[in-house]
Design an enzyme around this catalytic site. Structure first.
Site, PDB file in Angstrom:
ATOM      1  N   ASP A 132     -13.344  -9.357  -8.494  1.00  0.00           N
ATOM      2  CA  ASP A 132     -12.083 -10.069  -8.725  1.00  0.00           C
ATOM      3  C   ASP A 132     -12.088 -10.899 -10.010  1.00  0.00           C
ATOM      4  O   ASP A 132     -11.022 -11.244 -10.525  1.00  0.00           O
ATOM      5  CB  ASP A 132     -11.768 -10.999  -7.550  1.00  0.00           C
ATOM      6  CG  ASP A 132     -11.379 -10.233  -6.302  1.00  0.00           C
ATOM      7  OD1 ASP A 132     -11.023  -9.043  -6.424  1.00  0.00           O
ATOM      8  OD2 ASP A 132     -11.437 -10.812  -5.197  1.00  0.00           O
ATOM      9  N   ARG A 250       5.585   7.954  -5.499  1.00  0.00           N
ATOM     10  CA  ARG A 250       4.358   8.112  -4.722  1.00  0.00           C
ATOM     11  C   ARG A 250       3.519   6.848  -4.873  1.00  0.00           C
ATOM     12  O   ARG A 250       3.594   6.155  -5.901  1.00  0.00           O
ATOM     13  CB  ARG A 250       3.555   9.318  -5.210  1.00  0.00           C
ATOM     14  CG  ARG A 250       4.228  10.656  -4.938  1.00  0.00           C
ATOM     15  CD  ARG A 250       4.215  10.990  -3.457  1.00  0.00           C
ATOM     16  NE  ARG A 250       4.721  12.327  -3.213  1.00  0.00           N
ATOM     17  CZ  ARG A 250       5.991  12.619  -3.000  1.00  0.00           C
ATOM     18  NH1 ARG A 250       6.910  11.645  -3.039  1.00  0.00           N
ATOM     19  NH2 ARG A 250       6.383  13.863  -2.768  1.00  0.00           N
TER      20      ARG A 250
END
Length: 327
Positions: A132, A250
């Site tokens: 992160d 998508r």
């Protein structure tokens, strides 16, 4: 004059990150170079509490520098969150005559390590290992560069299908409390729009931007989304956008694929630098600090100053992304 240490231990805690093995290897080699025995703690704080501690030998760290994950294993321990659990862990360390601890992990792991150091006096040096990249006090954490490159490779592959079908794709990347992966992978991957973790509700802005792009003649687009607090959030965002602009879309959620795989050279070098410097810091009497890298230099900050705090994204990167996705 350095503090005389005979045995140090290394533990990986919390989420795994590519480069942790390279860091373990560096810790062992730096310890061996200094004539210090290095011990490994299996399964994070759980293994520490249970005394799952063993002496690392040279063969144990051979041929692991290129491997993802962590050879020591990792876990999240509820028991370690209690003073009683931390005392059990400290007792196991003392039973094994461990003089200092090197901790590789993220914010939650740092919090536990800081408590352990303050409550028991055991010197702890923390090393940021999280994809992160949300730990303050360092420009980069181990695993971030690899995660960005894995996301980028996926975006490049998805673009082939997006172009072929003239389709809108939403690619969701990890980042529970941060947008660093989305920001860098999105810019590097030429995304049409970035939805950062604090912008999930800005659907109107996203739709307006996409409509403008398609009006100008663009026939496909990739939107990169930071997962934030809700992994899978891209499905809801995609549905709202598709209904609004009347275009088939998508969704691709990359998920934990970003945490595995062989670490990049950047992550391996960072892991080596921080691992060696952490060992030297212990041997020179430091404790309760985090080793980080700022402008390519290793720096140390008290763990208490970084735990519970969020590293902010560079606003210049946000401006850059706006310029690059505007046309």
């Amino acid at each position: 004059m350095g503090v005389k240490m005979q045995r140090i231990a290394v533990v990986t805690s919390g989420g795994d990150a590519p480069g942790m093995n390279a860091c373990i290897r560096a810790v062992y080699r730096a310890g061996a170079h200094a004539g210090v025995e290095v011990y490994g703690i299996r399964r994070g704080y759980t293994g520490m509490i249970e005394g799952d501690i063993y002496k690392i030998e040279r063969r144990d760290v051979g041929n692991i520098i290129h491997l993802g994950g962590t050879m020591l294993g990792t876990s999240r321990s509820d028991e370690f969150r209690t003073p009683e659990g931390r005392q059990k862990a400290a007792d196991r360390l003392l039973e094994n005559r461990i003089d200092g601890l090197i901790l590789i992990g993220g914010d939650g792991s740092f919090k536990g390590g800081n408590y352990l150091s303050e409550e028991t006096g055991i010197p702890v040096i923390a090393i940021p290992g999280t994809i992160d990249n949300d730990i303050p006090g360092t420009d980069f954490s181990i695993g971030f560069d690899t995660a960005v490159n894995i996301a980028l490779e996926s975006i490049d592959r998805i673009r082939d299908t997006a172009i072929s079908h003239g389709r809108l794709f939403f690619v969701e990347v990890m980042g529970h409390t941060s947008s660093f992966i989305a920001l860098e992978a999105g810019i590097a991957g030429g995304a049409a729009h970035l939805v950062l973790h604090d912008g999930h509700e800005e659907i109107e802005e996203l739709c307006s931007h996409l409509e403008t792009l398609f009006t100008r003649g663009k026939h496909h687009a990739i939107v990169v989304i930071a997962e934030g607090d809700q992994p899978g959030c891209s499905f809801g965002i995609a549905k709202k956008v598709s209904n609004r602009i009347q275009m088939e879309s998508r969704v691709c959620v990359l998920g934990h694929t970003q945490r595995g795989g062989s670490p990049t050279s950047r992550d391996r070098v960072l892991a080596a630098k921080l691992g060696v410097c952490a060992v030297n810091a212990l041997l020179n009497g430091q404790g309760g600090v985090m080793a980080g890298e700022v402008m390519r230099e290793v720096v140390f900050r008290p763990i208490s100053e970084v735990v519970g705090k969020q590293r902010e994204t560079d606003p210049r990167m946000a401006v850059l992304s706006q310029i690059l996705t505007g046309y």
